[in-house]
Design a protein around this motif. Structure first.
Motif, PDB file in Angstrom:
ATOM      1  N   PRO A 174       0.728  -1.172  -0.086  1.00  0.00           N
ATOM      2  CA  PRO A 174      -0.055   0.152  -0.058  1.00  0.00           C
ATOM      3  C   PRO A 174       0.871   1.471  -0.120  1.00  0.00           C
ATOM      4  CG  PRO A 174      -0.822  -1.583   1.509  1.00  0.00           C
ATOM      5  CD  PRO A 174       0.419  -2.225   0.959  1.00  0.00           C
ATOM      6  N   TRP A 175       2.067   1.346   0.754  1.00  0.00           N
ATOM      7  CA  TRP A 175       2.798   2.408   0.749  1.00  0.00           C
ATOM      8  C   TRP A 175       3.669   2.543  -0.661  1.00  0.00           C
ATOM      9  CZ3 TRP A 175       2.068   5.883   4.322  1.00  0.00           C
ATOM     10  CH2 TRP A 175       1.404   5.424   5.423  1.00  0.00           C
ATOM     11  N   ALA A 202       1.106   3.748  -3.319  1.00  0.00           N
ATOM     12  CA  ALA A 202       0.693   5.230  -2.851  1.00  0.00           C
ATOM     13  C   ALA A 202       2.015   6.138  -3.514  1.00  0.00           C
ATOM     14  CB  ALA A 202       0.477   5.616  -1.501  1.00  0.00           C
TER      15      ALA A 202
END
Length: 160
Positions: free
Chosen positions: A70-71, A74
């Protein structure tokens, strides 16, 4: 002659009823359509470059540095968005509404990108319910819809 003046299409004769100023502002419909086609083609190339940067950042962060997906996703989205913005203002759109405020322009550009991300999520969610075996086709459809929405919104909101 057909022209676009503001948001209206106007049929004109060559009479002197139109001032020189109005005539100078009038852009023939054919020329406006041709410009839009060129911008769309350039925007497609810019979007592909931005996607490549997005995917590169994601891959390096996940595989090279073991950053959680997820990081990394992003970060890739932001990096790709920055490349998309930088190339769009230099190579795609000749006229900018907010050229005097590039920071605000970038924030609006990215906000439209986030809206596009939400559109992708909606199309994907609906698509997998309706066609669960066609994930690749659904993703391509979502990408196409998102691409057009992003292009049109950015063109209408940020560029002339």
């Amino acid at each position: 002659m057909s022209i676009i003046a503001g948001n209206s299409r106007v049929e004109l004769d060559n009479s002197s009823a139109m001032s020189d100023f109005q005539r100078a502002l009038a852009v023939p419909v054919r020329e406006k359509r041709a410009l839009m086609q060129v911008e769309l083609a350039r925007y497609l190339l810019v979007a592909l470059a931005a996607l490549a940067v997005d995917m590169l950042i994601l891959s390096v962060m996940v595989r090279g540095f073991e950053i959680p997906i997820p990081w990394a996703a992003a970060a890739g989205f932001l990096g790709g968005g920055w490349v998309n913005y930088a190339l769009s203002v230099r190579l795609v759109f000749a006229q900018r509404r907010m050229s005097s405020s590039p920071r605000s322009e970038f924030l609006y550009f990215m906000a439209i990108g986030v809206a596009g991300l939400l559109v992708t999520e909606v199309v994907m969610a609906a698509g997998v319910v309706l066609f669960p075996e066609a994930l690749g086709a659904i993703k391509l459809a979502a990408a196409g819809v998102t691409f057009m929405i992003n292009f049109l919104l950015r063109k209408m909101v940020l560029f002339l």
